[in-house]
Design a protein around this motif. Structure first.
Motif, PDB file in Angstrom:
ATOM      1  N   THR A 424     -11.653  21.003 -14.605  1.00  0.00           N
ATOM      2  CA  THR A 424     -10.494  21.623 -14.929  1.00  0.00           C
ATOM      3  C   THR A 424      -9.614  22.172 -14.032  1.00  0.00           C
ATOM      4  OG1 THR A 424     -11.202  22.054 -17.263  1.00  0.00           O
ATOM      5  CG2 THR A 424      -9.319  23.379 -16.882  1.00  0.00           C
ATOM      6  N   HIS A 425     -10.237  23.183 -13.186  1.00  0.00           N
ATOM      7  CA  HIS A 425      -9.830  23.639 -12.178  1.00  0.00           C
ATOM      8  C   HIS A 425      -8.827  22.609 -11.028  1.00  0.00           C
ATOM      9  CE1 HIS A 425      -9.578  24.933  -7.573  1.00  0.00           C
ATOM     10  NE2 HIS A 425      -9.119  25.809  -8.192  1.00  0.00           N
ATOM     11  N   SER A 426      -9.544  21.222 -10.815  1.00  0.00           N
ATOM     12  CA  SER A 426      -8.795  20.303 -10.073  1.00  0.00           C
ATOM     13  C   SER A 426      -7.802  19.772 -10.676  1.00  0.00           C
ATOM     14  CB  SER A 426      -9.966  19.238  -9.661  1.00  0.00           C
ATOM     15  OG  SER A 426     -11.192  19.574  -9.099  1.00  0.00           O
ATOM     16  N   ARG A 427      -7.751  19.706 -11.982  1.00  0.00           N
ATOM     17  CA  ARG A 427      -6.711  19.017 -12.586  1.00  0.00           C
ATOM     18  C   ARG A 427      -5.542  20.349 -12.583  1.00  0.00           C
ATOM     19  NH1 ARG A 427      -9.084  14.854 -12.872  1.00  0.00           N
ATOM     20  NH2 ARG A 427      -8.982  13.546 -14.643  1.00  0.00           N
ATOM     21  N   ALA A 428      -5.833  21.439 -12.743  1.00  0.00           N
ATOM     22  CA  ALA A 428      -4.637  22.339 -12.549  1.00  0.00           C
ATOM     23  C   ALA A 428      -4.096  22.602 -11.481  1.00  0.00           C
ATOM     24  CB  ALA A 428      -5.125  23.815 -12.781  1.00  0.00           C
ATOM     25  N   MET A 429      -5.071  22.329 -10.179  1.00  0.00           N
ATOM     26  CA  MET A 429      -4.131  22.076  -8.795  1.00  0.00           C
ATOM     27  C   MET A 429      -3.555  20.819  -8.661  1.00  0.00           C
ATOM     28  SD  MET A 429      -5.211  25.003  -7.639  1.00  0.00           S
ATOM     29  CE  MET A 429      -4.041  24.712  -6.129  1.00  0.00           C
ATOM     30  N   VAL A 430      -3.735  19.847  -9.308  1.00  0.00           N
ATOM     31  CA  VAL A 430      -2.850  18.635  -9.362  1.00  0.00           C
ATOM     32  C   VAL A 430      -1.472  19.122  -9.708  1.00  0.00           C
ATOM     33  CG1 VAL A 430      -2.648  16.290 -10.294  1.00  0.00           C
ATOM     34  CG2 VAL A 430      -4.578  17.155  -9.213  1.00  0.00           C
ATOM     35  N   TRP A 431      -1.613  19.754 -11.157  1.00  0.00           N
ATOM     36  CA  TRP A 431      -0.292  20.333 -11.897  1.00  0.00           C
ATOM     37  C   TRP A 431       0.596  21.036 -10.605  1.00  0.00           C
ATOM     38  CZ3 TRP A 431       1.594  25.053 -11.990  1.00  0.00           C
ATOM     39  CH2 TRP A 431       2.495  25.459 -12.976  1.00  0.00           C
ATOM     40  N   ALA A 432      -0.230  21.841 -10.089  1.00  0.00           N
ATOM     41  CA  ALA A 432       0.506  22.822  -8.938  1.00  0.00           C
ATOM     42  C   ALA A 432       0.965  21.799  -7.922  1.00  0.00           C
ATOM     43  CB  ALA A 432      -0.477  23.699  -8.253  1.00  0.00           C
ATOM     44  N   ALA A 433       0.183  20.875  -7.352  1.00  0.00           N
ATOM     45  CA  ALA A 433       0.954  20.111  -6.682  1.00  0.00           C
ATOM     46  C   ALA A 433       2.311  19.160  -7.063  1.00  0.00           C
ATOM     47  CB  ALA A 433       0.026  18.822  -6.056  1.00  0.00           C
ATOM     48  N   PHE A 434       2.399  18.842  -8.082  1.00  0.00           N
ATOM     49  CA  PHE A 434       3.732  18.230  -8.697  1.00  0.00           C
ATOM     50  C   PHE A 434       4.484  19.344  -8.887  1.00  0.00           C
ATOM     51  CE2 PHE A 434       0.800  14.920 -10.809  1.00  0.00           C
ATOM     52  CZ  PHE A 434       1.278  13.742  -9.592  1.00  0.00           C
ATOM     53  N   ASP A 435       4.326  20.712  -9.258  1.00  0.00           N
ATOM     54  CA  ASP A 435       5.103  21.812  -9.268  1.00  0.00           C
ATOM     55  C   ASP A 435       5.816  22.004  -8.273  1.00  0.00           C
ATOM     56  OD1 ASP A 435       5.923  24.264 -11.062  1.00  0.00           O
ATOM     57  OD2 ASP A 435       5.084  24.888  -9.275  1.00  0.00           O
ATOM     58  N   ARG A 436       4.974  22.130  -7.150  1.00  0.00           N
ATOM     59  CA  ARG A 436       5.542  22.637  -5.847  1.00  0.00           C
ATOM     60  C   ARG A 436       6.626  21.496  -5.269  1.00  0.00           C
ATOM     61  NH1 ARG A 436       2.470  25.933  -8.045  1.00  0.00           N
ATOM     62  NH2 ARG A 436       1.919  27.706  -6.970  1.00  0.00           N
ATOM     63  N   GLY A 437       6.272  20.270  -5.412  1.00  0.00           N
ATOM     64  CA  GLY A 437       7.072  19.254  -5.423  1.00  0.00           C
ATOM     65  C   GLY A 437       8.562  19.146  -5.934  1.00  0.00           C
ATOM     66  N   VAL A 438       8.676  19.561  -7.340  1.00  0.00           N
ATOM     67  CA  VAL A 438       9.853  19.806  -7.897  1.00  0.00           C
ATOM     68  C   VAL A 438      10.570  20.900  -7.500  1.00  0.00           C
ATOM     69  CG1 VAL A 438      10.783  20.265 -10.241  1.00  0.00           C
ATOM     70  CG2 VAL A 438       8.734  18.848 -10.125  1.00  0.00           C
ATOM     71  N   ALA A 439       9.679  22.105  -6.917  1.00  0.00           N
ATOM     72  CA  ALA A 439      10.402  23.214  -6.458  1.00  0.00           C
ATOM     73  C   ALA A 439      11.173  22.890  -4.998  1.00  0.00           C
ATOM     74  CB  ALA A 439       9.205  24.526  -6.327  1.00  0.00           C
ATOM     75  N   ALA A 440      10.531  21.815  -4.412  1.00  0.00           N
ATOM     76  CA  ALA A 440      10.938  21.696  -3.059  1.00  0.00           C
ATOM     77  C   ALA A 440      12.300  20.914  -3.065  1.00  0.00           C
ATOM     78  CB  ALA A 440       9.970  20.877  -2.197  1.00  0.00           C
ATOM     79  N   VAL A 441      12.387  20.170  -4.184  1.00  0.00           N
ATOM     80  CA  VAL A 441      13.647  19.364  -4.458  1.00  0.00           C
ATOM     81  C   VAL A 441      14.907  20.451  -5.114  1.00  0.00           C
ATOM     82  CG1 VAL A 441      14.812  17.518  -5.650  1.00  0.00           C
ATOM     83  CG2 VAL A 441      12.596  17.321  -4.696  1.00  0.00           C
TER      84      VAL A 441
END
Length: 646
Positions: A424-441
């Motif tokens: 679950t922690h690994s999947r949540a960090m995947v969520w964070a990866a996409f979240d930061r990608g959205v924020a960068a844009v």
């Protein structure tokens, strides 16, 4: 405190103290680190340097008694009076270690440090007479290559400039300042130091194919080293109840950051056991992407912009190339091959074998590291570190890889050596990866498919809600095929996946308190090892980083008194100079595992910040103290940010 239980010939029984009273068998918490931001040495309370790898953190050892005995290399400097007492401290805001020895005949001060900014790795030991007279003895046994190489040692110079030169293979050291004499494969020297006397001894490493370097000017080196550390520490923004512990932790983190490459090693040691006498002994002298990313967040939170830029440069070099080749850890300069092998000739600390060099976990797949890296780079952007085309292109490539592979099981944050799981922690960090990608844009105007990343972020959340949630127990689960909890779940609010006071998070905390807290002080295990699914035998002790995460969760969810109570316990486990290892034996209070542990110190910093933030909020003060991931955003917990508070 009771002594650690050890095995074999070193087994001890009460009331005798034959194992720990021997100078070469000090406890882990008896050590203090000195370093030059290229490597480090550990000095114990008895005045012995029993661990030093020169000239880099991951170089073969020159002194390795910590993992064996005196025959494996050490440098002892102390009064000959066996009843002498010692009190030590770091000079304010430095890694210059001062020890005051008091004997029946007088008092001396010993100053141990490694010059910062020197062209060679050097260890300086200065003795200064303070009162009366004290007979001081030095014994040095140099053993290169993890004590496998007995060096050729020769005396050079004259009485005005005596020196000892030791050579074996590619490395040499020269010891200047005092004349030693040979004594059974070691060298010893005894001098009487009177009030006002100053006696300097300097060991300097150099390549054996070159001529010995010029002697170190100790006065200049000491002044410049003190000035360097104080200048660095002076730029930190630190306040609150735990300011002293925070400042000292930041200094340790800086000491473990390589001055040239920017890589942050996880610890200065290898093979200090998680379970004394057991097999859970690992080499931590490398750069984990996760630990280094979190260390960066701690630095960013306290205003260290240059360190953020330096670390980002290391990261971009290390992971450059095909995203499929990204590893969870690298060498200090970005080396990718870290093969694991064993040193059978070393007995190991507390007879804990094997002693390992290298770390086989570098071949593992851990999906969470992508989130850690992208979150850290986002933090750097928020700090004002300018993005360039190459760095953003690499981040886009990483996100592209995550798009294709995010559903794959992995070995998880704790590097399980069993089968891969959907953690679950690994999947949540995947969520964070996409979240930061959205924020960068959206927030920084960088180019990228924000809509696609947003959809994937929502898909990851939906999967976690369906498979990572245990409705019957009311908590998140360690991985999708178990009802067990894991302390890494405490990170979910820190990355913005949910709020700290979300009922799901509160249920998870309750489960962690029930299953993973041990001892009267309630420190936290990483997970329950009784299931055996981690692929290792034996057990382990409470993991300090997990306990600091619980402090942060308490503070963020309004349990400020509970946060401070646990924080006081944790800070109290630091040794006399503020160092923390990886774990704590709650039955004895002894430190366990490699030391000083970067993850322990960076989570201390984050927990202290969380308490200061919570106290400020309770008092009605607005604060922009960064969150654990360095963000000043307030999170919605539903896949997006609510905006920056005024």
């Amino acid at each position: 405190m009771r002594a650690l239980s050890v095995r074999g010939a070193r087994q001890r029984c009460d009331p005798c103290r034959e194992w720990f009273d021997r100078p070469m068998t000090q406890r882990i918490e008896d050590h203090a680190i000195i370093g030059d931001c290229h490597t480090a040495a550990l000095v114990d309370r008895s005045g012995t340097i029993d661990w030093a790898c020169l000239p880099r953190f991951d170089s073969p050892s020159t002194f390795a008694a910590l993992l064996g005995d005196e025959h494996d290399g050490h440098w002892t400097l102390r009064p000959t009076d066996q009843d002498a007492t010692a009190v030590r401290r770091y000079d304010e805001d430095t890694l210059v270690l001062t020890t005051i020895w008091t004997t029946a005949t007088g008092v001396v001060e010993v100053t141990d440090f490694m010059p910062v900014g020197a062209h060679r790795a050097s260890i300086v030991r200065r003795v200064r007479g303070l009162r009366g007279e004290v007979e001081v003895r030095q014994a040095i046994r140099i053993r290169f290559d993890y004590a496998r190489a007995l060096p050729w040692v020769r005396q050079v110079g004259d009485d005005d400039g005596p020196a000892l030169v030791a050579t074996a293979g590619p490395g040499s050291v020269i010891v200047t300042g005092i004349r030693f004499h040979a004594d059974d494969h070691r060298h010893v020297a005894t001098r009487t130091v009177h009030d006002g006397d100053v006696l300097d001894t300097v060991l300097t490493w150099y390549p054996s194919h070159r001529e010995p370097p010029e002697p170190v000017d100790v006065d200049d080196a000491l002044a410049s080293t003190r000035r360097w550390w104080r200048d660095w520490a002076g730029s930190a923004r630190v306040d609150g109840r735990y300011a002293d512990a925070t400042r000292r932790s930041l200094l340790f983190l800086r000491a473990m950051t390589h001055a040239e490459t920017g890589g942050v090693v996880a610890a200065a040691t290898t093979s200090l056991p998680e379970d004394p006498g057991g097999e859970r002994n690992w080499d931590y002298r490398y750069v984990w992407l996760r630990d280094a990313s979190l260390a960066l967040a701690s630095m960013i939170a306290h205003g260290y912009r240059d360190e953020a830029k330096h670390w980002r440069g290391w990261l971009l070099r290390a992971i450059a190339g095909d995203p499929a080749d990204v590893q969870i850890m690298y060498g200090i300069a970005g080396e990718r091959e870290l093969p694991e092998w064993e040193l059978d000739h070393l007995a190991g600390y507390a007879d804990s074998k094997p002693v390992r060099v290298g770390n086989g976990a570098y071949t593992q797949y851990q999906g969470d590291v992508f989130g850690e890296v992208l979150a850290a780079l986002h933090d750097a952007r928020e700090l004002g570190v300018e993005e360039n085309a190459d760095s953003w292109a690499l981040q886009r490539a990483l996100l592209g890889y995550v798009e294709e592979h995010w559903k794959e099981p992995d070995n998880g944050i704790w590097e399980m050596r069993g089968p891969r799981r959907d953690f679950t922690h690994s999947r949540a960090m995947v969520w964070a990866a996409f979240d930061r990608g959205v924020a960068a844009v959206e927030e920084f105007g960088l180019e990228g498919p924000a809509d696609r990343w947003r959809q994937l972020r929502d898909a990851v959340r939906a999967e976690i809600d369906e498979h990572g949630w245990n409705a019957e127990r009311g908590s998140f689960r360690q991985h999708y095929d178990t009802d067990e909890v894991d302390a890494s779940l405490l990170v979910l609010p820190q990355i913005g996946f949910c709020r700290a006071d979300d009922p799901r998070m509160l249920g998870t905390v309750a489960a962690i308190e029930q299953d993973l807290r041990v001892g009267d002080d309630g420190l936290v295990l990483r997970y329950r090892t009784t299931s055996g699914f981690d692929g290792l035998s034996g057990s382990e002790h409470p993991f300090l980083a997990c306990s600091f995460w619980l402090v942060e969760q308490y503070a963020a969810s309004g349990r400020i008194e509970d946060a401070e109570k646990l924080m006081d316990v944790l800070v109290g486990y630091a040794n006399d100079v503020g160092m923390l290892s990886e774990e704590i034996d709650v039955a004895t209070g002894h430190h366990i595992g490699n030391t000083p542990q970067a993850l322990s110190h960076l989570t201390l910093v984050s927990a202290a910040d969380a308490i200061a933030r919570a106290r400020g909020a309770a008092a009605g003060h607005r604060t922009r103290t960064p969150q654990h991931d360095g963000s000043t955003h307030s999170w919605t917990g539903e896949g997006g940010r609510a905006g920056v508070p005024a």
